[in-house]
Motif scaffolding. Structure first.
Motif, PDB file in Angstrom:
ATOM      1  N   ALA A 130       0.815  -1.214   0.000  1.00 33.18           N
ATOM      2  CA  ALA A 130       0.000   0.000   0.000  1.00 33.18           C
ATOM      3  C   ALA A 130       0.848   1.264   0.000  1.00 33.18           C
ATOM      4  O   ALA A 130       0.548   2.231  -0.707  1.00 33.18           O
ATOM      5  CB  ALA A 130      -0.943   0.001   1.204  1.00 33.18           C
ATOM      6  N   LEU A 131       1.913   1.292   0.795  1.00 33.01           N
ATOM      7  CA  LEU A 131       2.727   2.508   0.863  1.00 33.01           C
ATOM      8  C   LEU A 131       3.422   2.775  -0.468  1.00 33.01           C
ATOM      9  O   LEU A 131       3.520   3.929  -0.902  1.00 33.01           O
ATOM     10  CB  LEU A 131       3.761   2.394   1.989  1.00 33.01           C
ATOM     11  N   LEU A 132       3.875   1.738  -1.132  1.00 31.83           N
ATOM     12  CA  LEU A 132       4.509   1.915  -2.441  1.00 31.83           C
ATOM     13  C   LEU A 132       3.535   2.529  -3.434  1.00 31.83           C
ATOM     14  O   LEU A 132       3.900   3.392  -4.245  1.00 31.83           O
ATOM     15  CB  LEU A 132       5.027   0.574  -2.957  1.00 31.83           C
ATOM     16  N   LYS A 133       2.267   2.115  -3.379  1.00 31.10           N
ATOM     17  CA  LYS A 133       1.271   2.675  -4.291  1.00 31.10           C
ATOM     18  C   LYS A 133       1.012   4.147  -3.992  1.00 31.10           C
ATOM     19  O   LYS A 133       0.797   4.950  -4.908  1.00 31.10           O
ATOM     20  CB  LYS A 133      -0.015   1.853  -4.212  1.00 31.10           C
ATOM     21  N   ILE A 134       1.031   4.508  -2.710  1.00 28.11           N
ATOM     22  CA  ILE A 134       0.895   5.927  -2.360  1.00 28.11           C
ATOM     23  C   ILE A 134       2.062   6.724  -2.926  1.00 28.11           C
ATOM     24  O   ILE A 134       1.873   7.824  -3.469  1.00 28.11           O
ATOM     25  CB  ILE A 134       0.810   6.097  -0.834  1.00 28.11           C
ATOM     26  N   GLU A 135       3.267   6.189  -2.794  1.00 29.85           N
ATOM     27  CA  GLU A 135       4.437   6.895  -3.329  1.00 29.85           C
ATOM     28  C   GLU A 135       4.317   7.098  -4.835  1.00 29.85           C
ATOM     29  O   GLU A 135       4.637   8.173  -5.356  1.00 29.85           O
ATOM     30  CB  GLU A 135       5.702   6.111  -2.978  1.00 29.85           C
ATOM     31  N   ARG A 136       3.831   6.082  -5.538  1.00 28.56           N
ATOM     32  CA  ARG A 136       3.646   6.214  -6.984  1.00 28.56           C
ATOM     33  C   ARG A 136       2.562   7.243  -7.296  1.00 28.56           C
ATOM     34  O   ARG A 136       2.725   8.077  -8.200  1.00 28.56           O
ATOM     35  CB  ARG A 136       3.271   4.857  -7.581  1.00 28.56           C
ATOM     36  N   ALA A 137       1.463   7.184  -6.552  1.00 26.65           N
ATOM     37  CA  ALA A 137       0.367   8.130  -6.781  1.00 26.65           C
ATOM     38  C   ALA A 137       0.817   9.559  -6.524  1.00 26.65           C
ATOM     39  O   ALA A 137       0.503  10.476  -7.302  1.00 26.65           O
ATOM     40  CB  ALA A 137      -0.820   7.768  -5.883  1.00 26.65           C
ATOM     41  N   ALA A 138       1.539   9.760  -5.434  1.00 24.64           N
ATOM     42  CA  ALA A 138       2.005  11.109  -5.103  1.00 24.64           C
ATOM     43  C   ALA A 138       2.938  11.642  -6.186  1.00 24.64           C
ATOM     44  O   ALA A 138       2.863  12.819  -6.572  1.00 24.64           O
ATOM     45  CB  ALA A 138       2.703  11.100  -3.744  1.00 24.64           C
ATOM     46  N   ALA A 139       3.825  10.785  -6.690  1.00 26.26           N
ATOM     47  CA  ALA A 139       4.748  11.220  -7.745  1.00 26.26           C
ATOM     48  C   ALA A 139       3.989  11.604  -9.009  1.00 26.26           C
ATOM     49  O   ALA A 139       4.283  12.631  -9.639  1.00 26.26           O
ATOM     50  CB  ALA A 139       5.758  10.111  -8.039  1.00 26.26           C
TER      51      ALA A 139
END
Length: 321
Positions: A130-139
């Motif tokens: 989940a955290l990796l997906k947030i990082e991708r979304a934020a980028a």
């Protein structure tokens, strides 16, 4: 001047399993789905006619609704000036989907992030990766020029690492609009197993917040987090960073206003300030506290669990400390 804001809980369905969630664990299938698109559309038109110009879509998890893009596009066609989505970021990890929502007119996003490592965040939301997906979304969204914010709910599991998390938000995610919420013992958070897992008393939470503010100041971070569901007597020196604790919603700085409305998945609606704070009450110490005349008090769910011994009267001297 703040725009008049409408907030829609468009569903209770969610693709995460946060144990602190304040939404009801026994919601019906109808409430999981939320109001039909036609009803939401009707209320969007009515709200605009009444002078509302800012819109917030919340869940559950708003991105689980396949008609969310239609809602965003309609809001912009009607004339809303701001459209914000609060999300766990899982689906927004898909760059094409994130880009589509932004291009349709959702220019603001608040990610629910509860730790700086997968060991903390992914455990709390019970979704590996989940955290990796947030990082991708934020980028993705940052590259498009979107406005980004973070909501972090504090519990026993993440309080020890809050200073690291806040620095991660500022440096790694490059997001300085952060709200730290004290958890509410309601909804999923009131279930016995979850309560035992997460149990955190407000003085313990205050210690974690103080350490986080000290870390951010030492690192030269200028914009410090906003604090919600805290009461100022537990850390009066940080009261200027708190929202949503005063009887008058506009009495504690830039937060909700008396005219901001929320709509729940069952169609009921009312002022955000009144619905959010309906369970708060004062304790005996409030009568001797410098904040007593302004403060709403403490949530009844907290008092039922722990009593009122955590709350002592504050003085003006403590506020200035």
């Amino acid at each position: 001047m703040n725009l008049k804001s409408l907030e829609f809980f468009i569903n209770y369905a969610c693709n995460a399993k946060c144990p602190f969630c304040f939404n009801p664990p026994d919601a019906s299938a109808e409430l999981e789905r939320g109001l039909p698109f036609a009803e939401i559309a009707k209320r969007l038109y009515t709200g605009y006619e009444q002078g509302y110009r800012a819109l917030k879509f919340i869940g559950g998890e708003a991105t689980l609704r396949d008609d969310l893009p239609k809602m965003v596009a309609l809001a912009r066609r009607i004339g809303y000036q701001s459209v914000q989505i609060t999300t766990n970021g899982i689906r927004l990890g898909e760059a094409d989907y994130a880009r589509r929502l932004f291009e349709l007119g959702a220019e603001s996003y608040r990610f629910s992030v509860h730790g700086h490592t997968p060991e903390v965040h992914d455990r709390l939301v019970a979704v590996p990766g989940a955290l990796l997906k947030i990082e991708r979304a934020a980028a993705t969204l940052r590259s498009l020029g979107a406005s980004l914010g973070i909501n972090c709910v504090l519990s026993r599991l993440n309080a020890p690492t809050l200073p690291d998390a806040c620095l991660y938000f500022a440096r790694d995610l490059q997001i300085d609009d952060v709200i730290v919420y004290f958890m509410r013992y309601q909804g999923f958070g009131a279930l016995p197993a979850n309560r035992e897992l997460l149990e955190l008393r407000m003085p313990q939470a205050a210690d974690a917040v103080r350490r986080a503010f000290a870390r951010l100041r030492a690192a030269g971070v200028e914009r410090l987090p906003t604090l919600i569901h805290f009461v100022p007597c537990v850390m009066p020196e940080l009261s200027e960073h708190m929202l949503d604790w005063t009887r008058d919603p506009e009495d504690c700085g830039e937060g909700v206003t008396a005219w901001d409305l929320t709509t729940l998945p069952d169609g009921s609606s009312g002022p955000i300030h009144d619905i959010t704070n309906s369970g708060k009450r004062q304790v005996p110490a409030c009568g001797r506290c410098s904040y007593g005349e302004r403060c709403l008090g403490v949530e009844s769910n907290y008092l039922a669990l722990f009593g009122d011994s955590d709350f002592q009267p504050a003085s003006r001297q403590a506020e200035r400390a």
